[in-house]
Structure formats: structure tokens, C-alpha cells
Design a protein around this motif. Structure first.
Motif, PDB file in Angstrom:
ATOM      1  N   LEU A  14      -9.964 -97.462  88.592  1.00 37.67           N
ATOM      2  CA  LEU A  14      -9.390 -98.806  88.642  1.00 37.67           C
ATOM      3  C   LEU A  14     -10.488 -99.806  88.974  1.00 37.67           C
ATOM      4  O   LEU A  14     -11.429 -99.487  89.708  1.00 37.67           O
ATOM      5  N   ARG A  15     -10.352-101.026  88.462  1.00 41.05           N
ATOM      6  CA  ARG A  15     -11.300-102.084  88.835  1.00 41.05           C
ATOM      7  C   ARG A  15     -11.197-102.379  90.321  1.00 41.05           C
ATOM      8  O   ARG A  15     -12.199-102.683  90.972  1.00 41.05           O
ATOM      9  N   LYS A  17     -10.626-100.259  92.656  1.00 40.09           N
ATOM     10  CA  LYS A  17     -11.415 -99.217  93.319  1.00 40.09           C
ATOM     11  C   LYS A  17     -12.886 -99.637  93.369  1.00 40.09           C
ATOM     12  O   LYS A  17     -13.537 -99.537  94.415  1.00 40.09           O
ATOM     13  N   ASN A  18     -13.409-100.136  92.248  1.00 41.61           N
ATOM     14  CA  ASN A  18     -14.800-100.570  92.194  1.00 41.61           C
ATOM     15  C   ASN A  18     -15.058-101.726  93.154  1.00 41.61           C
ATOM     16  O   ASN A  18     -16.075-101.759  93.840  1.00 41.61           O
ATOM     17  N   ARG A  19     -14.127-102.653  93.217  1.00 38.69           N
ATOM     18  CA  ARG A  19     -14.275-103.798  94.133  1.00 38.69           C
ATOM     19  C   ARG A  19     -14.302-103.340  95.588  1.00 38.69           C
ATOM     20  O   ARG A  19     -15.110-103.812  96.380  1.00 38.69           O
ATOM     21  N   ASN A  22     -17.547-101.712  96.418  1.00 39.30           N
ATOM     22  CA  ASN A  22     -18.587-102.729  96.598  1.00 39.30           C
ATOM     23  C   ASN A  22     -18.522-103.352  97.989  1.00 39.30           C
ATOM     24  O   ASN A  22     -19.553-103.681  98.580  1.00 39.30           O
ATOM     25  N   MET A  30     -18.115-103.396  87.364  1.00 28.42           N
ATOM     26  CA  MET A  30     -16.662-103.446  87.141  1.00 28.42           C
ATOM     27  C   MET A  30     -16.243-102.603  85.943  1.00 28.42           C
ATOM     28  O   MET A  30     -15.107-102.150  85.878  1.00 28.42           O
ATOM     29  N   SER A  31     -17.151-102.354  84.998  1.00 30.27           N
ATOM     30  CA  SER A  31     -16.799-101.556  83.820  1.00 30.27           C
ATOM     31  C   SER A  31     -16.940-100.050  84.051  1.00 30.27           C
ATOM     32  O   SER A  31     -16.588 -99.254  83.188  1.00 30.27           O
ATOM     33  N   LYS A  33     -16.086 -96.376  85.218  1.00 26.29           N
ATOM     34  CA  LYS A  33     -14.828 -95.630  85.367  1.00 26.29           C
ATOM     35  C   LYS A  33     -15.120 -94.383  86.179  1.00 26.29           C
ATOM     36  O   LYS A  33     -15.849 -93.490  85.733  1.00 26.29           O
ATOM     37  N   GLU A  49     -23.256-100.445  84.136  1.00 31.45           N
ATOM     38  CA  GLU A  49     -22.189-100.791  83.191  1.00 31.45           C
ATOM     39  C   GLU A  49     -21.764 -99.566  82.387  1.00 31.45           C
ATOM     40  O   GLU A  49     -22.586 -98.778  81.949  1.00 31.45           O
ATOM     41  N   ASN A  50     -20.464 -99.429  82.188  1.00 36.91           N
ATOM     42  CA  ASN A  50     -19.847 -98.381  81.366  1.00 36.91           C
ATOM     43  C   ASN A  50     -20.199 -96.954  81.805  1.00 36.91           C
ATOM     44  O   ASN A  50     -20.199 -96.039  80.987  1.00 36.91           O
TER      45      ASN A  50
END
Length: 99
Positions: A14-15, A17-19, A22, A30-31, A33, A49-50
Motif C-alpha cells: 500500500l502507498r 505503508k510506504n508513507r 518513511n 511511493m511506487s 510495492k 521507484e517501481n
């Protein structure tokens, strides 16, 4: 490592989760996974990224987990370092993976 951070790594990709990761001092694009993973004793994660990290991986006692843009790790891997080596060299226990 706090229980909240441990729980966050176990969330599905999930985005949000990334936030949250951080906020704990990691550098997660943010991209990226990241599947549900067990992460313990990892000082810093830097994911470009990715990046794709499959589910059910374990990362333990790493000083740095660094995956460059477009890098990927499949599922069911166990990646760890012995903490005694980090007492000798702070860079010990680094996993760096490029494209």
C-alpha cells in the motif's frame, strides 16, 4: 524497532505503508510495492521507484537494505547478517541490489 514498525512491514503493498515507513526514517518510493514481510533489526531501507519485494520474505539485522529503481526480490527469501560484524564495521550487513 517498535511493534508499530514491525506491524507496518507486515501490511499488504500500500502507498500508506510506504508513507508510514518513511516516517520511521526509511526512504521508500511511493511506487515501490512491498509484500507482507518480517523485518527485524534493519536500520534503514532505501527502495527506489517501481521496486518489487514479494511476500513472505524475512530481513533481519541489516544495516542497510538498498534496492535501486526497478529492482526486485521474489518471495520466501531469508536475508540476514550477524550483528557482531556491524560492531566492527557499520557498513557490514548491507544488501544493495541494482536493476
Amino acid at each position: 524497532m517498535s511493534l508499530i514498525q514491525l506491524f507496518t512491514w507486515l501490511l499488504p503493498p500500500l502507498r500508506l505503508k510506504n508513507r508510514i515507513l518513511n516516517l520511521f526514517g526509511h526512504d521508500i518510493a511511493m511506487s515501490a510495492k512491498i509484500g507482507p514481510c518480517l523485518v527485524s533489526g534493519v536500520r534503514r531501507a532505501k527502495l527506489g521507484e517501481n521496486v518489487l519485494i514479494g511476500p513472505f520474505n524475512t530481513f533481519k539485522n541489516l544495516s542497510l537494505l538498498h534496492l535501486e529503481n526497478e529492482a526486485g526480490i521474489g518471495s520466501w527469501n531469508w536475508i540476514s547478517a550477524h550483528p557482531a560484524y556491524q560492531a566492527l564495521d557499520p557498513e557490514a550487513g548491507t544488501l544493495a541490489l541494482g536493476y
